[in-house]
Every structure is written in structure tokens, then in C-alpha cells.
Design a protein around this motif. Structure first.
Motif, PDB file in Angstrom:
ATOM      1  N   ARG A  36       0.715   2.287   1.538  1.00 52.83           N
ATOM      2  CA  ARG A  36       0.805   1.674   2.861  1.00 52.83           C
ATOM      3  C   ARG A  36       1.711   2.493   3.774  1.00 52.83           C
ATOM      4  O   ARG A  36       2.840   2.830   3.419  1.00 52.83           O
ATOM      5  CB  ARG A  36       1.320   0.242   2.766  1.00 52.83           C
ATOM      6  CG  ARG A  36       1.163  -0.545   4.065  1.00 52.83           C
ATOM      7  CD  ARG A  36       1.447  -2.017   3.822  1.00 52.83           C
ATOM      8  NE  ARG A  36       1.313  -2.810   5.033  1.00 52.83           N
ATOM      9  CZ  ARG A  36       0.187  -3.374   5.437  1.00 52.83           C
ATOM     10  NH1 ARG A  36      -0.907  -3.227   4.711  1.00 52.83           N
ATOM     11  NH2 ARG A  36       0.155  -4.088   6.546  1.00 52.83           N
ATOM     12  N   ASP A  39       1.340  -0.302   9.207  1.00 54.29           N
ATOM     13  CA  ASP A  39       0.571  -1.520   8.948  1.00 54.29           C
ATOM     14  C   ASP A  39      -0.817  -1.222   8.395  1.00 54.29           C
ATOM     15  O   ASP A  39      -1.718  -2.057   8.458  1.00 54.29           O
ATOM     16  CB  ASP A  39       0.443  -2.348  10.232  1.00 54.29           C
ATOM     17  CG  ASP A  39      -0.276  -1.586  11.345  1.00 54.29           C
ATOM     18  OD1 ASP A  39      -0.530  -0.370  11.160  1.00 54.29           O
ATOM     19  OD2 ASP A  39      -0.563  -2.190  12.384  1.00 54.29           O
ATOM     20  N   ARG A  40      -1.009  -0.030   7.820  1.00 48.52           N
ATOM     21  CA  ARG A  40      -2.321   0.358   7.321  1.00 48.52           C
ATOM     22  C   ARG A  40      -2.282   0.770   5.861  1.00 48.52           C
ATOM     23  O   ARG A  40      -1.341   1.427   5.406  1.00 48.52           O
ATOM     24  CB  ARG A  40      -2.885   1.520   8.153  1.00 48.52           C
ATOM     25  CG  ARG A  40      -3.133   1.184   9.621  1.00 48.52           C
ATOM     26  CD  ARG A  40      -3.831   2.322  10.314  1.00 48.52           C
ATOM     27  NE  ARG A  40      -5.119   2.612   9.716  1.00 48.52           N
ATOM     28  CZ  ARG A  40      -5.905   3.631  10.074  1.00 48.52           C
ATOM     29  NH1 ARG A  40      -5.507   4.463  11.022  1.00 48.52           N
ATOM     30  NH2 ARG A  40      -7.071   3.816   9.485  1.00 48.52           N
ATOM     31  N   ARG A  76      -5.090  -7.597   0.233  1.00 47.75           N
ATOM     32  CA  ARG A  76      -5.087  -8.537   1.345  1.00 47.75           C
ATOM     33  C   ARG A  76      -3.673  -8.996   1.691  1.00 47.75           C
ATOM     34  O   ARG A  76      -2.759  -8.903   0.892  1.00 47.75           O
ATOM     35  CB  ARG A  76      -5.952  -9.752   0.992  1.00 47.75           C
ATOM     36  CG  ARG A  76      -7.425  -9.443   0.822  1.00 47.75           C
ATOM     37  CD  ARG A  76      -8.162 -10.618   0.193  1.00 47.75           C
ATOM     38  NE  ARG A  76      -7.726 -10.851  -1.180  1.00 47.75           N
ATOM     39  CZ  ARG A  76      -8.110 -11.876  -1.928  1.00 47.75           C
ATOM     40  NH1 ARG A  76      -8.935 -12.784  -1.408  1.00 47.75           N
ATOM     41  NH2 ARG A  76      -7.680 -12.007  -3.165  1.00 47.75           N
ATOM     42  N   GLY A  77      -3.535  -9.490   2.911  1.00 45.92           N
ATOM     43  CA  GLY A  77      -2.270 -10.047   3.355  1.00 45.92           C
ATOM     44  C   GLY A  77      -1.338  -9.019   3.970  1.00 45.92           C
ATOM     45  O   GLY A  77      -1.564  -7.815   3.890  1.00 45.92           O
ATOM     46  N   THR A  78      -0.307  -9.532   4.612  1.00 43.29           N
ATOM     47  CA  THR A  78       0.687  -8.647   5.214  1.00 43.29           C
ATOM     48  C   THR A  78       1.625  -8.145   4.131  1.00 43.29           C
ATOM     49  O   THR A  78       1.841  -8.809   3.115  1.00 43.29           O
ATOM     50  CB  THR A  78       1.485  -9.390   6.286  1.00 43.29           C
ATOM     51  OG1 THR A  78       2.100 -10.544   5.691  1.00 43.29           O
ATOM     52  CG2 THR A  78       0.570  -9.847   7.413  1.00 43.29           C
ATOM     53  N   SER A  80       5.328  -5.867   3.900  1.00 41.27           N
ATOM     54  CA  SER A  80       6.397  -5.026   4.434  1.00 41.27           C
ATOM     55  C   SER A  80       7.483  -4.898   3.378  1.00 41.27           C
ATOM     56  O   SER A  80       7.757  -5.842   2.623  1.00 41.27           O
ATOM     57  CB  SER A  80       6.990  -5.632   5.712  1.00 41.27           C
ATOM     58  OG  SER A  80       7.733  -6.807   5.427  1.00 41.27           O
TER      59      SER A  80
END
Length: 212
Positions: A36, A39-40, A76-78, A80
């Protein structure tokens, strides 16, 4: 003679037009490995056993059926690093790697198995640890095949490893690739034109008989 040729040609045409709808496309059920950036998600260019993440990196695994990396389903999902490793403080001589583990959907699960819920976890490992070592620290048991292909994470799935799965090409578009209405296909236009030619030949034959 013309009638016979027309019938054979029309039969071939109908087979051709029907053929694509019955075509079979092969995919593989496996764990894909992702990195990652911002945000990709991007498909990893090396395997987890050779990848050496840095402190603060976010990496993901997704179990799904796909033909290749071009249509592979992303985790899937956020995700960070700040959120996943918020309660894991840094330490000297080590690093923290945020891992997103997505066990996929019921549609991609092997027969008789139910995928666990996706999870995120912060692995704290030595500075020189690989992604595979980070995964082993937080998601055992792992299972590999004789070629070192990752087959299972946290014991899922119980059996199988990168097996081929056959699915109809007329099914839903791969994740991240919405279906588009592109209007009539070239095959449809060609088919219509050929039918018109055959109809003209039949009319010509009928008129020829009338004048005989």
C-alpha cells in the motif's frame, strides 16, 4: 445447392454467436500479496518471503479467485499504519509492519469452508525480517506448498493451494472493473449482415424457380 450452403452457413453463424456466451475462463484460488502506497494498493512485485518492508509500511493479503494480477481482488477496507499500529510502540532494533488480511468472500471460498472476517494487525519484528516472517509472527498457522507458495493464513483455507477454478466468462466483471454498456458488438453486426446476405440468396433462388 444454394439452400444447402445457406443452411450450413447459418448454422455455423448461430454457433459462432452463441459460442462466446458459453466460453469458459480459468482462474486460480490463491492468496495474493499487496503493498500500500498512500491510499492505493498495488500488486507486489516480489513474494512475501523476499520482500523486506520498512518500519511504517502497510502490506496486505487477499484470498480470492482470479485469472492473473490484472484482475486480482484487492484487500478491502481502509488501511493506515497510524490506525493499525496505534497501540504498538516502536522499539530499538526492530520495526513495525501493518498487515491487512482479507480472507475473501463466500463466493471464492473452497467448498465447505467459510472465510473468517478480515482483520488488521501490527507485526513487530526484527529490522531485517521479511513480510513472511512478519505474517508468521501474528497470523499462524501458515501453510506452504513444496514450491514455497503461500497456501493458508491462520489456517484458512484448510486444504488446497492455488488450484484452478473454471468459471463462465459471462459472469460479473472482476472487482474494480465495473461492467460497461458498449452497445452492439461487432459480432452482432457481422451476424446481421450475413443473415441479410443469406436472405437475399433465398429470394434470388425463389425468383429463379419462378422464371424456370
Amino acid at each position: 445447392m444454394i439452400r444447402r450452403c445457406a443452411a450450413l452457413t447459418l448454422a455455423a453463424l448461430l454457433w459462432t454467436l452463441a459460442g462466446p456466451g458459453q466460453a469458459q475462463a480459468a482462474g486460480y484460488r490463491y492468496w495474493s500479496f499487496w503493498e500500500r502506497t498512500g491510499d492505493r494498493w498495488t500488486y507486489a512485485t516480489q513474494g512475501p518471503s523476499t520482500a523486506r518492508p520498512s518500519d511504517g509500511d502497510v502490506q496486505g493479503f487477499r484470498f480470492a479467485v482470479s485469472a492473473d494480477s490484472a484482475d486480482a481482488s484487492r484487500p478491502r477496507g481502509t488501511a493506515s499504519f497510524a490506525a493499525i499500529c496505534a497501540t504498538t510502540p516502536p522499539h530499538d532494533g526492530g520495526k513495525r509492519v501493518a498487515l491487512v488480511i482479507d480472507f475473501g468472500t463466500a463466493a471464492d471460498a473452497p467448498s465447505g469452508e467459510t472465510p473468517p472476517r478480515p482483520r488488521t494487525v501490527c507485526a513487530r519484528v526484527p529490522e531485517d525480517a521479511s513480510t513472511a516472517e512478519a505474517l508468521a509472527a501474528v497470523a499462524k498457522p501458515l501453510r506452504y506448498d513444496a514450491n514455497a507458495l503461500l497456501c493458508a493464513i491462520s489456517g484458512y483455507p484448510k486444504t488446497g493451494c492455488g488450484e484452478q477454478v473454471t468459471a463462465r466468462s459471462t459472469g460479473p466483471a472482476p472487482a474494480g472493473k465495473p461492467e460497461q454498456d458498449e452497445g452492439p458488438s461487432l459480432g452482432l453486426y457481422a451476424g446481421g449482415a450475413l443473415i441479410a446476405v443469406l436472405a437475399g440468396a433465398a429470394v434470388w433462388q425463389s425468383r429463379r424457380r419462378g422464371h424456370a
